[in-house]
Motif scaffolding. Structure first.
Motif: not given
Length: 245
Positions: A100-112, A118-130, A139-142
């Motif tokens: 994605f371009p640096p100038e965008k409306d969403f953070t990388d975490t939000e896009l991820a 979209e890629q996985y049906a009903h996943p549980l996302a476990i975020l580390t290095a957050a 604050m944005s990530t949380a």
């Protein structure tokens, strides 16, 4: 209340979550790098002892993947903080890159998290290095994770953040008593909050985002099993554990 359906196993605790994910996915962000031994154990942990949980690298998170030789399935970001060497290494190993371009409306975490939904049906996302780093990033990530389209947990060896939504309950058992346990509202107020196993218990309480009613709690002295439960009737509540400062 929702029925307990899924056990999340982490190196320093396990938790019974009020969701029924089809699978766990690991998202590695660009915040504080977890301890290597903890992270190595973490990527091997799952409810069934499996090591096939897909890894999603969020921009600078690819640097961690490169250092541990863990090629991510997906790499999401604008590349502004990732090592070009690590980015190329991932591409050479067949990683699906979402650039994605640096100038965008969403953070990388939000896009991820959107891409994970979209890629996985009903996943549980476990975020580390957050955790760690800049306050605005944390604050944005949380907040993004609290309101994401899929259930999320933020983890490393020092801190853990679970989320509860209306009508849900969470049970956590720690290997060692946490340094502190705090309840953080991610909506203007959270009502019907009840706890069991903590020193300062709550019964059908209301927690607002303008007060510090539920900060810095600990396990009850007689709680030798290091287990506690939190439930909520309305709102979005963060259940935060600090394992060590």
């Amino acid at each position: 209340m929702h029925e307990y359906k899924h056990t999340l196993i982490l190196p320093n605790l396990h938790a019974t979550l009020p969701c029924v994910p089809s699978q766990e996915i690991i998202c590695i962000g660009g915040g504080r790098t977890p301890a290597k031994d903890w992270l190595t154990q973490f990527v091997q942990q799952s409810e069934k002892g499996s090591t096939d949980r897909p890894i999603l690298a969020i921009d600078r998170g690819v640097n961690i993947c490169h250092a541990l030789k863990l090629p991510p399935v997906h790499l999401i970001g604008d590349g502004d903080s990732a090592s070009s060497k690590a980015w190329t290494w991932a591409e050479e190993r067949g990683t699906h890159v979402h650039a994605f371009p640096p100038e965008k409306d969403f953070t990388d975490t939000e896009l991820a998290l959107q891409i994970a939904a979209e890629q996985y049906a009903h996943p549980l996302a476990i975020l580390t290095a957050a955790f760690g780093g800049r306050l605005d990033h944390l604050m944005s990530t949380a907040s993004v994770a609290a309101h994401a389209p899929i259930p999320c947990v933020l983890v490393d060896e020092r801190e853990t953040l679970f989320y509860l939504h209306a009508g849900e309950s969470l049970t956590v058992t720690c290997d060692a008593s946490p340094h502190t346990i705090s309840l953080l509202p991610f909506t203007e107020k959270c009502t019907g909050v009840t706890t069991r196993g903590l020193y300062w218990e709550l019964r059908d309480a209301c927690i607002t985002n303008r007060a510090s009613l539920a900060i810095s709690n600990v396990l009850a002295h007689e709680n030798t099993k290091n287990t506690f439960t939190v439930s909520i009737k309305n709102g979005v509540l963060g259940v935060y554990l600090c394992h060590k400062e």
